[in-house]
Write a protein that holds these residues in place. Sequence first.
Motif, PDB file in Angstrom:
ATOM      1  N   LEU A  58       0.809  -1.215   0.000  1.00 45.49           N
ATOM      2  CA  LEU A  58       0.000   0.000   0.000  1.00 45.49           C
ATOM      3  C   LEU A  58       0.847   1.272   0.000  1.00 45.49           C
ATOM      4  CD1 LEU A  58      -2.771  -1.131   2.503  1.00 45.49           C
ATOM      5  CD2 LEU A  58      -2.754  -1.290   0.009  1.00 45.49           C
ATOM      6  N   ALA A  59       2.151   1.140   0.080  1.00 45.43           N
ATOM      7  CA  ALA A  59       3.047   2.304   0.061  1.00 45.43           C
ATOM      8  C   ALA A  59       3.268   2.779  -1.369  1.00 45.43           C
ATOM      9  CB  ALA A  59       4.380   1.939   0.698  1.00 45.43           C
ATOM     10  N   MET A  60       3.606   4.033  -1.507  1.00 45.03           N
ATOM     11  CA  MET A  60       3.899   4.592  -2.829  1.00 45.03           C
ATOM     12  C   MET A  60       5.405   4.435  -3.088  1.00 45.03           C
ATOM     13  SD  MET A  60       0.950   5.245  -3.728  1.00 45.03           S
ATOM     14  CE  MET A  60       0.686   6.403  -5.018  1.00 45.03           C
ATOM     15  N   THR A  61       5.780   3.186  -3.370  1.00 44.12           N
ATOM     16  CA  THR A  61       7.182   2.850  -3.593  1.00 44.12           C
ATOM     17  C   THR A  61       7.307   2.015  -4.860  1.00 44.12           C
ATOM     18  OG1 THR A  61       6.999   0.904  -2.161  1.00 44.12           O
ATOM     19  CG2 THR A  61       7.785   2.941  -1.133  1.00 44.12           C
ATOM     20  N   THR A  62       8.554   1.768  -5.246  1.00 42.94           N
ATOM     21  CA  THR A  62       8.804   1.017  -6.470  1.00 42.94           C
ATOM     22  C   THR A  62      10.118   0.257  -6.376  1.00 42.94           C
ATOM     23  OG1 THR A  62       8.925   1.185  -8.890  1.00 42.94           O
ATOM     24  CG2 THR A  62      10.015   2.924  -7.646  1.00 42.94           C
ATOM     25  N   GLY A  63      10.200  -0.793  -7.151  1.00 40.02           N
ATOM     26  CA  GLY A  63      11.460  -1.452  -7.406  1.00 40.02           C
ATOM     27  C   GLY A  63      11.980  -0.906  -8.730  1.00 40.02           C
ATOM     28  N   ALA A  64      13.265  -0.620  -8.787  1.00 38.86           N
ATOM     29  CA  ALA A  64      13.846  -0.061 -10.007  1.00 38.86           C
ATOM     30  C   ALA A  64      15.282  -0.533 -10.148  1.00 38.86           C
ATOM     31  CB  ALA A  64      13.798   1.462  -9.974  1.00 38.86           C
ATOM     32  N   ARG A  65      15.704  -0.780 -11.375  1.00 33.36           N
ATOM     33  CA  ARG A  65      17.084  -1.203 -11.573  1.00 33.36           C
ATOM     34  C   ARG A  65      17.983  -0.055 -12.022  1.00 33.36           C
ATOM     35  NH1 ARG A  65      14.617  -4.329 -15.911  1.00 33.36           N
ATOM     36  NH2 ARG A  65      14.865  -3.177 -17.832  1.00 33.36           N
ATOM     37  N   ASP A  66      17.396   1.047 -12.476  1.00 33.28           N
ATOM     38  CA  ASP A  66      18.188   2.152 -13.009  1.00 33.28           C
ATOM     39  C   ASP A  66      18.410   3.292 -12.019  1.00 33.28           C
ATOM     40  OD1 ASP A  66      18.528   1.137 -15.718  1.00 33.28           O
ATOM     41  OD2 ASP A  66      16.377   1.423 -15.896  1.00 33.28           O
ATOM     42  N   TRP A  67      17.740   3.255 -10.886  1.00 30.38           N
ATOM     43  CA  TRP A  67      17.879   4.314  -9.875  1.00 30.38           C
ATOM     44  C   TRP A  67      18.151   3.673  -8.535  1.00 30.38           C
ATOM     45  CZ3 TRP A  67      13.985   4.219 -13.523  1.00 30.38           C
ATOM     46  CH2 TRP A  67      14.043   5.220 -14.498  1.00 30.38           C
ATOM     47  N   GLY A  68      18.863   4.381  -7.667  1.00 32.58           N
ATOM     48  CA  GLY A  68      19.254   3.844  -6.373  1.00 32.58           C
ATOM     49  C   GLY A  68      18.224   4.068  -5.278  1.00 32.58           C
ATOM     50  N   HIS A  69      18.530   3.522  -4.123  1.00 30.24           N
ATOM     51  CA  HIS A  69      17.676   3.583  -2.934  1.00 30.24           C
ATOM     52  C   HIS A  69      17.324   5.031  -2.584  1.00 30.24           C
ATOM     53  CE1 HIS A  69      17.110   2.935   1.584  1.00 30.24           C
ATOM     54  NE2 HIS A  69      16.060   2.418   0.981  1.00 30.24           N
ATOM     55  N   ASN A  70      16.065   5.241  -2.275  1.00 32.11           N
ATOM     56  CA  ASN A  70      15.510   6.535  -1.861  1.00 32.11           C
ATOM     57  C   ASN A  70      15.425   7.573  -2.978  1.00 32.11           C
ATOM     58  OD1 ASN A  70      14.785   5.905   0.773  1.00 32.11           O
ATOM     59  ND2 ASN A  70      16.845   6.326   1.529  1.00 32.11           N
ATOM     60  N   THR A  71      15.696   7.194  -4.215  1.00 29.58           N
ATOM     61  CA  THR A  71      15.492   8.123  -5.324  1.00 29.58           C
ATOM     62  C   THR A  71      13.988   8.350  -5.482  1.00 29.58           C
ATOM     63  OG1 THR A  71      17.456   7.307  -6.463  1.00 29.58           O
ATOM     64  CG2 THR A  71      15.871   8.526  -7.793  1.00 29.58           C
ATOM     65  N   LEU A  72      13.592   9.602  -5.625  1.00 32.39           N
ATOM     66  CA  LEU A  72      12.191   9.932  -5.862  1.00 32.39           C
ATOM     67  C   LEU A  72      11.952  10.001  -7.363  1.00 32.39           C
ATOM     68  CD1 LEU A  72      11.614  12.719  -3.195  1.00 32.39           C
ATOM     69  CD2 LEU A  72      11.043  10.290  -3.049  1.00 32.39           C
ATOM     70  N   LEU A  73      10.878   9.359  -7.801  1.00 34.76           N
ATOM     71  CA  LEU A  73      10.553   9.303  -9.227  1.00 34.76           C
ATOM     72  C   LEU A  73       9.117   9.737  -9.460  1.00 34.76           C
ATOM     73  CD1 LEU A  73      11.940   5.709 -10.004  1.00 34.76           C
ATOM     74  CD2 LEU A  73      13.121   7.890 -10.370  1.00 34.76           C
ATOM     75  N   ARG A  74       8.891  10.396 -10.579  1.00 34.24           N
ATOM     76  CA  ARG A  74       7.524  10.639 -11.051  1.00 34.24           C
ATOM     77  C   ARG A  74       7.298   9.667 -12.200  1.00 34.24           C
ATOM     78  NH1 ARG A  74       7.546  15.738 -12.526  1.00 34.24           N
ATOM     79  NH2 ARG A  74       6.841  16.430 -10.491  1.00 34.24           N
ATOM     80  N   VAL A  75       6.290   8.835 -12.066  1.00 29.37           N
ATOM     81  CA  VAL A  75       5.949   7.850 -13.093  1.00 29.37           C
ATOM     82  C   VAL A  75       4.640   8.299 -13.728  1.00 29.37           C
ATOM     83  CG1 VAL A  75       5.443   5.431 -13.574  1.00 29.37           C
ATOM     84  CG2 VAL A  75       7.096   6.023 -11.777  1.00 29.37           C
ATOM     85  N   THR A  76       4.680   8.551 -15.045  1.00 29.60           N
ATOM     86  CA  THR A  76       3.513   9.043 -15.770  1.00 29.60           C
ATOM     87  C   THR A  76       3.092   8.027 -16.816  1.00 29.60           C
ATOM     88  OG1 THR A  76       4.311  11.311 -15.488  1.00 29.60           O
ATOM     89  CG2 THR A  76       2.606  10.943 -17.163  1.00 29.60           C
ATOM     90  N   TRP A  77       1.830   7.612 -16.745  1.00 31.07           N
ATOM     91  CA  TRP A  77       1.274   6.714 -17.764  1.00 31.07           C
ATOM     92  C   TRP A  77       1.085   7.554 -19.013  1.00 31.07           C
ATOM     93  CZ3 TRP A  77      -4.351   4.452 -17.531  1.00 31.07           C
ATOM     94  CH2 TRP A  77      -4.556   3.617 -18.629  1.00 31.07           C
ATOM     95  N   THR A  78       1.788   7.213 -20.070  1.00 35.96           N
ATOM     96  CA  THR A  78       1.757   8.023 -21.284  1.00 35.96           C
ATOM     97  C   THR A  78       0.411   7.976 -21.990  1.00 35.96           C
ATOM     98  OG1 THR A  78       2.773   6.225 -22.544  1.00 35.96           O
ATOM     99  CG2 THR A  78       4.243   7.902 -21.646  1.00 35.96           C
TER     100      THR A  78
END
Length: 129
Positions: A58-78
């Motif tokens: 339920l958290a607003m988190t993500t797994g990512a291979r291109d960014w490191g721990h605690n990086t904030l990202l904006r993900v936009t559905w195109t």
Amino acid sequence: MPRRLFPFIAATALLIVSPGVAAADPSGPPVLDCKASWYGSEGQPDRMTAYGERFDRLAMTTGARDWGHNTLLRVTWTGTEKSVQVRVNDFSPNAEAHPDRCVNLTWAAFGALAPQSAGVLPVRVERLN
């Protein structure tokens, strides 16, 4: 061993013994167009993320291979320009199995963009920090 050290030691051991797992570049690309999937179905047993945090679907988190721990990202559905802000707290998705996917959003984060039944979405990911 103090309990608070266990997640750190477990995550460090995972990095050492897992073949092909490398720490992500903490800066990562400023913008990347790729696909997003989700993980964390209800009833999934408690588990820890690769960075030693307790996984919360339920958290607003993500797994990512291109960014490191605690990086904030904006993900936009195109497809709709809906976006969500998430924090990287896990490694994912597997590059060999899913070369076109760059983020694996939690159930809640994906649901803020589209119904989970969509499965995979084309997205633009922007690094915020």
